[in-house]
Design a protein around this motif. Structure first.
Motif, PDB file in Angstrom:
ATOM      1  N   THR A  79      -6.301  -3.866   5.707  1.00 42.71           N
ATOM      2  CA  THR A  79      -4.994  -3.226   5.678  1.00 42.71           C
ATOM      3  C   THR A  79      -4.998  -1.938   4.873  1.00 42.71           C
ATOM      4  O   THR A  79      -4.130  -1.101   5.038  1.00 42.71           O
ATOM      5  CB  THR A  79      -3.949  -4.178   5.075  1.00 42.71           C
ATOM      6  N   ASN A  80      -5.976  -1.783   3.982  1.00 44.16           N
ATOM      7  CA  ASN A  80      -5.972  -0.581   3.154  1.00 44.16           C
ATOM      8  C   ASN A  80      -6.747   0.569   3.773  1.00 44.16           C
ATOM      9  O   ASN A  80      -6.664   1.699   3.312  1.00 44.16           O
ATOM     10  CB  ASN A  80      -6.557  -0.878   1.775  1.00 44.16           C
ATOM     11  N   ILE A  95      -5.541   9.478   1.748  1.00 41.32           N
ATOM     12  CA  ILE A  95      -6.102   8.282   1.098  1.00 41.32           C
ATOM     13  C   ILE A  95      -7.572   8.518   0.741  1.00 41.32           C
ATOM     14  O   ILE A  95      -8.009   8.240  -0.378  1.00 41.32           O
ATOM     15  CB  ILE A  95      -5.951   7.061   2.036  1.00 41.32           C
ATOM     16  N   ASP A 109      -1.239   9.233  -2.989  1.00 38.90           N
ATOM     17  CA  ASP A 109      -2.297   9.945  -2.263  1.00 38.90           C
ATOM     18  C   ASP A 109      -1.749  11.212  -1.623  1.00 38.90           C
ATOM     19  O   ASP A 109      -2.377  12.273  -1.660  1.00 38.90           O
ATOM     20  CB  ASP A 109      -2.891   9.047  -1.166  1.00 38.90           C
ATOM     21  N   ILE A 110      -0.564  11.096  -1.025  1.00 37.15           N
ATOM     22  CA  ILE A 110       0.026  12.248  -0.337  1.00 37.15           C
ATOM     23  C   ILE A 110       0.371  13.339  -1.344  1.00 37.15           C
ATOM     24  O   ILE A 110       0.178  14.527  -1.088  1.00 37.15           O
ATOM     25  CB  ILE A 110       1.261  11.795   0.476  1.00 37.15           C
ATOM     26  N   ARG A 145      -8.353   8.563  -3.098  1.00 34.49           N
ATOM     27  CA  ARG A 145      -8.878   7.319  -3.670  1.00 34.49           C
ATOM     28  C   ARG A 145     -10.392   7.339  -3.780  1.00 34.49           C
ATOM     29  O   ARG A 145     -10.957   6.762  -4.700  1.00 34.49           O
ATOM     30  CB  ARG A 145      -8.471   6.126  -2.810  1.00 34.49           C
ATOM     31  N   GLN A 205       0.747   3.396  -3.235  1.00 30.05           N
ATOM     32  CA  GLN A 205      -0.442   4.212  -3.469  1.00 30.05           C
ATOM     33  C   GLN A 205      -0.536   5.352  -2.455  1.00 30.05           C
ATOM     34  O   GLN A 205      -0.983   6.447  -2.781  1.00 30.05           O
ATOM     35  CB  GLN A 205      -1.700   3.346  -3.419  1.00 30.05           C
ATOM     36  N   LEU A 206      -0.086   5.070  -1.248  1.00 27.83           N
ATOM     37  CA  LEU A 206      -0.112   6.124  -0.228  1.00 27.83           C
ATOM     38  C   LEU A 206       0.749   7.311  -0.660  1.00 27.83           C
ATOM     39  O   LEU A 206       0.387   8.474  -0.449  1.00 27.83           O
ATOM     40  CB  LEU A 206       0.385   5.568   1.117  1.00 27.83           C
ATOM     41  N   ARG A 237      -6.906   1.792   7.319  1.00 26.03           N
ATOM     42  CA  ARG A 237      -6.585   1.698   8.741  1.00 26.03           C
ATOM     43  C   ARG A 237      -7.152   2.897   9.478  1.00 26.03           C
ATOM     44  O   ARG A 237      -6.436   3.661  10.084  1.00 26.03           O
ATOM     45  CB  ARG A 237      -5.078   1.627   8.928  1.00 26.03           C
ATOM     46  N   ASP A 261       0.823  -1.211   0.000  1.00 25.91           N
ATOM     47  CA  ASP A 261       0.000   0.000   0.000  1.00 25.91           C
ATOM     48  C   ASP A 261       0.858   1.262   0.000  1.00 25.91           C
ATOM     49  O   ASP A 261       0.370   2.349  -0.284  1.00 25.91           O
ATOM     50  CB  ASP A 261      -0.919  -0.019   1.224  1.00 25.91           C
TER      51      ASP A 261
END
Lengths: 316, 357
Positions: free
Chosen positions: B211-212, B251, A272-273, B255, A268-269, B214, A265
């Motif tokens: 887990t994605n 996130i 996102d940031i 997303r 992708q994080l 949290r 992840d």
């Protein structure tokens, strides 16, 4: 406990007599370089008695205060006569930095993994005068042997040595590798609460905070270290802008032993940031850092540092 | 007595309460409820053996209420995050494990008639037999309808003395977390979720296995701003929840394409971060650099709102959040709490809502 590993008898400094003017780099950090004389005969390189200014200590070129020893654990020194290595074997963990720092290829990593002089004495050497020494090192023509630019195999051994290290060894190693690249890196002074980053790279416009995960702590860059990298950037922009000028899009680095797996992840994080805050979080492995240092020190290629200032995700 | 026979005969039970009509229900935090009926009687509220057991568990709809962002909900329905409240099937009464009970007051709020009160360090259930005309053999539907008509007129009385009693419990609540079964962070998230649901705010706790996402807790009214919350019921000096909430904010906005003006970040802490700690500074740094105002909610505030019977669905809770959020204006926190609690503002409030030095 200190053990001394002298090679050969302890005598006055011995250096090649002039005119050895050519320097053939055929080394890994553990291969022997060769001095080639104008008359064609060759000798293994040896300590040129530059008084540890490359292998032992950083000069003012790193541009920052703080600990200036090259060895991350302060285990390395040359003997007083410069004919051997005085090493604290309990602290040396075989990072190879001193070996790569020697511009003359005179240090190698021995079979036991400790740095030692490649060739301390040669019958054709005689003690050089100061003038001869200076002239010699200035006149060296550095030629790079074919194959010296392919470091992967040789670096694998170094990475194994580094794999179990903890913060007190690993942080200064990262800082000193960056300094070797010519960056003004400095570790966080102990007790500096105004500064959460583990290390910082000063730049007049694009200072970079570093979040370092020591291999003994966690092998891969994880979500937490990405979060911390973001926080480091926020704090640098908020509190440290005068000492460490930076821009929001300048990379904030997270350094670890390995990149996270492709499906982590973390990737992708990072996107996102970037989308939410316009902050670039960059990941750099110690292996990539070693490669950059290798190319500069051994293959004599100027490092391209501009990418380091603004990249997102994995460095490679 | 006729009605009871009907029910025993298995015929259609009477759905309406036919006894004296309740006129007024008064509830206080540390006293059992008092029910005034038409006529001269006033009785002390006692357990009505509700069929849906609201004191013990939330309904399935409550734990999966929509909160404005796509977040898998935690299915746990127990109202007690510490597992102290059980249900005794033979007697149809709630049981309190005083060893585990922290006196957080969520179940006090959940009892619709006020048959649970906050005792010293634990809660107590009034299990005395109901008065004769509340016959024990009434059908559960009868109980439900009588309860609902009571709820319609219930009045909460609040006093600062009672608020202080709850404030005194806060250290017990915080101290109980590491001892709790399972992941203490999950239990902390449950405390927060349960207090929010208890106070009428749609809230979800994240699922530990996800887990994605949290996210500890998310809450918000439909169509209103959604809060994503990270919970750390420590002394508020831990930077972990600030980091996590920043990542979660990124996130969710990126997303899920939730507009930034529909999303706010909050951290629920045990105490306010002290002024000289780094956490105190980092909140200010985040606001200055990223323009993100992270609300800090002391868990004491949420538990107060829950136990004291505030209905957050009917108040402008989220819009007024700035009053209880972080900043150089932290004095505004105190003002915000006083505004909400009025005369019930606890005397001990400074300890919980003002950062110490």
């Amino acid at each position: 406990m200190k053990r001394v590993h002298p090679k050969g008898e302890a005598t006055a400094p011995r250096v090649p007599a002039l005119p050895f003017v050519d320097f053939m780099v055929e080394r890994g950090p553990w291969g022997v370089s060769t001095f080639v004389g104008a008359d064609g005969h060759e000798v293994a390189s040896t300590c040129l008695n530059c008084r540890g200014q490359y292998c032992r200590q950083f000069g003012p070129e790193v541009g920052v205060h703080g600990q200036l020893a090259v060895c991350p654990t302060n285990a390395f020194a040359l003997t007083a006569a410069h004919d051997g290595v005085s090493l604290d074997v309990d602290r040396c963990f075989g990072c190879g930095l001193c070996v790569m720092r020697c511009p003359y290829g005179s240090l190698i990593l021995g079979k036991n993994g400790y740095p030692e002089l490649a060739s301390p004495a040669d019958s054709r050497f005689r003690p050089a005068t100061e003038v001869e020494l200076t002239t010699f090192s200035e006149n060296l023509q550095i030629r790079v042997a074919p194959g010296a630019g392919a470091p992967e195999k040789s670096l694998a051994g170094l990475l194994e040595n580094v794999a179990g290290t903890l913060g007190p060894q690993f942080y200064p190693l990262v800082v000193n590798l960056l300094r070797t690249l010519g960056l003004a890196a400095t570790a966080r002074p102990q007790g500096d609460v105004n500064n959460r980053a583990d290390a910082l790279i000063y730049d007049p416009t694009d200072s970079i905070p570093l979040e370092i995960k020591s291999p003994g702590e966690t092998a891969e860059v994880d979500v937490k270290s990405v979060q911390q990298a973001l926080e480091n950037k926020v704090i640098m922009l908020s509190r440290r802008k005068e000492q460490y000028p930076t821009r929001r899009e300048t990379t904030t680095l997270s350094v670890a032993l390995k990149y996270p797996p492709p499906r982590s992840d973390v990737w992708q994080l990072i996107d996102d940031i970037w989308a939410a805050y316009g902050v670039n979080v960059g990941l750099l492995t110690i292996g990539d850092l070693y490669k950059m240092v290798w190319r500069k020190q051994v293959a004599r290629q100027s490092p391209n540092l501009s990418r380091l200032r603004e990249f997102r995700g994995a460095y490679t | 007595m006729k009605r009871i026979e009907k029910a025993r005969d298995g015929r259609t039970p009477q759905l309406a309460w036919r006894g004296p009509q309740p006129r007024r229900l008064t509830r206080r935090l540390t006293r059992f409820g008092s029910i005034d009926f038409d006529g001269p009687e006033a009785v002390t509220a006692t357990c009505l053996h509700c069929a849906d057991r609201p004191c013990v568990e939330f309904t399935a709809d409550e734990v999966r209420a929509a909160v404005g962002i796509p977040l898998p909900f935690h299915p746990r329905r127990e109202t007690c995050a510490f597992g102290a409240l059980g249900w005794d099937a033979p007697t149809q009464l709630p049981t309190v494990d005083s060893e585990k009970c922290t006196g957080c007051g969520v179940c006090v709020r959940r009892c619709p008639v006020g048959a649970i009160r906050l005792g010293k360090g634990t809660v107590e259930v009034n299990t005395t037999a109901p008065p004769p005309h509340w016959h024990a053999a009434m059908t559960s539907e009868d109980f439900a309808s009588s309860r609902d008509s009571l709820s319609a007129v219930q009045v909460f009385e609040r006093s600062s003395g009672e608020a202080d009693r709850l404030m005194e419990q806060i250290p017990t609540v915080l101290a109980a977390l590491p001892r709790s079964q399972g992941d203490s962070r999950q239990v902390a998230a449950m405390v927060v979720r349960n207090a929010l649901i208890g106070a009428g705010m749609p809230a979800r706790a994240g699922n530990t296995g996800d887990t994605n996402r949290r996210i500890d807790v998310a809450f918000g009214q439909p169509g209103d701003v959604t809060f994503i919350v990270e919970v750390d019921l420590g002394a508020g000096e831990n930077l972990g929840p600030i980091r996590r909430v920043l990542a979660n904010y990124a996130i969710i906005t990126n997303r899920e394409r939730i507009p930034k003006n529909r999303l706010r970040a909050a951290v629920v802490t045990g105490e306010y971060p002290r002024t000289r700690t780094d956490a105190h500074e980092v909140f200010a740094d985040v606001r200055k650099v990223l323009g993100l105002d992270i609300a800090i909610l002391p868990v004491a505030y949420l538990l107060l709102l829950c136990a004291f019977g505030f209905d957050l669905a009917e108040t402008d809770f989220t819009a007024n959040m700035d009053d209880v959020s972080w900043g150089s204006r932290h004095q505004g926190v105190l003002a915000g709490v006083r505004q909400v609690l009025g005369e019930a503002t606890p005397a001990m409030i400074e300890e919980h809502f003002i950062p110490g030095k």
